[in-house]
Design a protein around this motif. Structure first.
Motif, PDB file in Angstrom:
ATOM      1  N   SER A  90       2.817  -5.399  -5.218  1.00 42.27           N
ATOM      2  CA  SER A  90       1.955  -6.452  -4.664  1.00 42.27           C
ATOM      3  C   SER A  90       2.477  -7.977  -4.520  1.00 42.27           C
ATOM      4  CB  SER A  90       0.738  -6.395  -5.544  1.00 42.27           C
ATOM      5  OG  SER A  90       0.055  -5.199  -5.288  1.00 42.27           O
TER       6      SER A  90
ATOM      7  N   LYS B 226       0.883  -1.178  -0.090  1.00 40.85           N
ATOM      8  CA  LYS B 226      -0.090   0.062   0.094  1.00 40.85           C
ATOM      9  C   LYS B 226       0.701   1.206  -0.021  1.00 40.85           C
ATOM     10  CE  LYS B 226      -3.794   2.257   2.275  1.00 40.85           C
ATOM     11  NZ  LYS B 226      -3.642   3.208   1.400  1.00 40.85           N
TER      12      LYS B 226
ATOM     13  N   TRP C 234      -8.560  -4.414   0.010  1.00 42.23           N
ATOM     14  CA  TRP C 234      -8.740  -2.995   0.316  1.00 42.23           C
ATOM     15  C   TRP C 234     -10.353  -2.636   0.506  1.00 42.23           C
ATOM     16  CZ3 TRP C 234      -4.963  -1.742   3.042  1.00 42.23           C
ATOM     17  CH2 TRP C 234      -3.659  -2.188   2.791  1.00 42.23           C
TER      18      TRP C 234
ATOM     19  N   ASP D 174       0.828   3.837  -3.079  1.00 40.39           N
ATOM     20  CA  ASP D 174       0.290   5.033  -2.575  1.00 40.39           C
ATOM     21  C   ASP D 174       1.528   6.232  -2.951  1.00 40.39           C
ATOM     22  OD1 ASP D 174      -2.012   4.387  -1.577  1.00 40.39           O
ATOM     23  OD2 ASP D 174      -1.288   4.676   0.571  1.00 40.39           O
TER      24      ASP D 174
END
Length: 95
Positions: free
Chosen positions: A50, A27, A86, A31
């Motif tokens: 990922s 994440k 998510w 981001d």
């Protein structure tokens, strides 16, 4: 898991902790992607960010779950693999 597929006591919990860390890392990397990145580069970067969590989630999915905690960890791994983590995430998912 040893080479014979035998799970040591606590392995699922250990992998759950690793999965949580790998998902947090993913994440953060996603981001941090720049706004002006191309779509192709964005997909490549997301796949790379990922990959560690995906590999851990696949390992977790191959193990049997016996306790309530192990069942939750396995469900979290499945959500990651399915791409729904998510959207369904809650901070206590692994605990």
């Amino acid at each position: 898991m040893d080479r014979n597929g035998i799970v040591f006591e606590g392995e699922m919990n250990f992998l759950g902790i690793l999965l949580q860390q790998a998902m947090t890392y993913s994440k953060a990397k996603i981001d941090a992607l720049p706004d002006d990145i191309t779509v192709d580069d964005e997909f490549t970067a997301i796949d790379a960010a990922s990959a560690p969590a995906f590999a851990i989630a696949q390992t977790i999915s191959s193990l049997s779950a016996q306790s309530e905690t192990e069942i939750r960890i396995k469900a979290t791994a499945a959500a990651w693999i399915e791409g729904t983590y998510w959207t369904n995430a809650n901070s206590g998912a692994l605990n």
